[in-house]
Design a protein around this motif. Structure first.
Motif, PDB file in Angstrom:
ATOM      1  N   LEU A 215      78.423  -7.533  41.351  1.00 45.43           N
ATOM      2  CA  LEU A 215      78.498  -8.961  41.659  1.00 45.43           C
ATOM      3  C   LEU A 215      78.471  -9.741  40.365  1.00 45.43           C
ATOM      4  O   LEU A 215      77.851  -9.331  39.386  1.00 45.43           O
ATOM      5  CB  LEU A 215      77.306  -9.380  42.538  1.00 45.43           C
ATOM      6  N   LYS A 216      79.142 -10.887  40.390  1.00 48.07           N
ATOM      7  CA  LYS A 216      79.121 -11.765  39.229  1.00 48.07           C
ATOM      8  C   LYS A 216      78.389 -13.050  39.585  1.00 48.07           C
ATOM      9  O   LYS A 216      78.642 -13.650  40.619  1.00 48.07           O
ATOM     10  CB  LYS A 216      80.554 -12.079  38.792  1.00 48.07           C
ATOM     11  N   LEU A 217      77.489 -13.431  38.685  1.00 46.35           N
ATOM     12  CA  LEU A 217      76.720 -14.650  38.887  1.00 46.35           C
ATOM     13  C   LEU A 217      77.209 -15.677  37.861  1.00 46.35           C
ATOM     14  O   LEU A 217      77.333 -15.370  36.675  1.00 46.35           O
ATOM     15  CB  LEU A 217      75.235 -14.325  38.669  1.00 46.35           C
ATOM     16  N   LEU A 218      77.519 -16.862  38.356  1.00 56.31           N
ATOM     17  CA  LEU A 218      77.941 -17.948  37.463  1.00 56.31           C
ATOM     18  C   LEU A 218      77.247 -19.216  37.912  1.00 56.31           C
ATOM     19  O   LEU A 218      77.355 -19.597  39.085  1.00 56.31           O
ATOM     20  CB  LEU A 218      79.456 -18.160  37.530  1.00 56.31           C
ATOM     21  N   ASP A 219      76.526 -19.865  37.014  1.00 56.74           N
ATOM     22  CA  ASP A 219      75.836 -21.118  37.346  1.00 56.74           C
ATOM     23  C   ASP A 219      75.050 -21.038  38.651  1.00 56.74           C
ATOM     24  O   ASP A 219      75.093 -21.949  39.462  1.00 56.74           O
ATOM     25  CB  ASP A 219      76.845 -22.279  37.430  1.00 56.74           C
TER      26      ASP A 219
END
Ligand code: ADP
Ligand code: ADP
Length: 232
Positions: A215-219
């Motif tokens: 998973l990618k977490l952004l802001d």
């Protein structure tokens, strides 16, 4: 059958009248046996998420179920007991105690137990865990006598000693050269193949394909790969 369930988790920080939404309505389910990797740039909320998963910090809102139990409903004592038993932490900086040897470092989480195991049980468990990370010959060494990669493997053995439900890994290879980093990542892969549930956060995307889910977490929000591609 989830080890971890996060429902609409938000985390706000208030600092000198400036509010930061570090996590925004995070929903996450981690299945038993899964190896989840969460990556994202500095400041995206990885440490905050790991602190909440590790019961080191409480969310501003939302629900956290660990093995189906609502963490917010535990008393302080019960919460500490659950954290010590069910969660294994691995930090970038190893966090070993330099004044005691490898055996005693690994045994330490067992000494916080209400029902402290017998010395024979402790010995058996420590030997089992050090073998899992391939360092059986180093039990009587002190941390400073080991390489960084070996110290990290000791910290993995320490995290395993209580048979936790999940390993939470914070930038495990951040302080290691690539050869030691590879060895540490191989330990995680082997543990996962034997059934250990792992959630690892990193800004280093090199090792992400070791994981069974990424998973990618952004802001403070999870991004689907598709959305990221469109955003670039
Ligand atoms: P990462 O681990 O991905 O670098 P963090 O979880 O540390 O990200 O931080 C997410 C956001 O929350 C950042 O904007 C950070 O500045 C802010 N933040 C984290 N901890 C605190 C805190 N204790 N007080 C105020 N702001 C914080
Ligand atoms: P890492 O880079 O190792 O993930 P961070 O730099 O994100 O660590 O955070 C280190 C510690 O500082 C954490 O405990 C986090 O909560 C705290 N922190 C991060 N950003 C802020 C901030 N803006 N204000 C206060 N504390 C912060």
């Amino acid at each position: 059958n989830f080890v971890v369930e996060l429902k609409d988790i938000c985390k706000k920080f208030e600092l000198e009248h400036m509010q930061t939404d570090a996590l925004k309505n995070i929903n996450l389910q981690i299945k038993k046996g899964e190896y989840l990797s969460i990556s994202g740039p500095s400041g995206c909320g990885k440490s905050t998420l790991l602190s909440i998963l590790g019961m080191l910090d409480a969310p501003s809102s939302g629900e956290y179920l660990l093995n189906g139990k609502n963490v917010a409903e535990l008393s302080d004592t019960e919460g500490a007991r659950v954290r010590n038993k069910e969660i294994g932490f691995i930090f970038q900086s190893f966090n070993l105690i330099d004044e005691i040897n490898v055996f005693d470092n690994i045994a330490l989480p067992l000494s916080y137990r209400d029902n402290k195991p017998s010395n024979a049980e402790i010995k058996q468990k420590v030997e089992e865990c050090i073998e899992l990370v391939g360092l059986s010959s180093r039990l009587l060494h002190y941390p400073k006598q080991l390489s960084g990669g070996q110290q990290q493997r000791v910290s993995i053995a320490r995290a395993l000693v209580t048979n936790p439900s999940i390993l939470l890994v914070d930038e495990a290879t951040g302080n290691l050269d690539s050869k030691s980093g590879d060895a540490v990542m191989e330990v995680f892969s082997n543990l996962n193949q034997q059934g250990t549930t792992i959630c690892a956060v990193t800004h280093d995307t090199r090792y992400m394909d070791h994981a069974s889910r990424q998973l990618k977490l952004l802001d403070g929000v999870f991004w689907q790969n598709e959305e990221i591609r469109q955003a670039i």
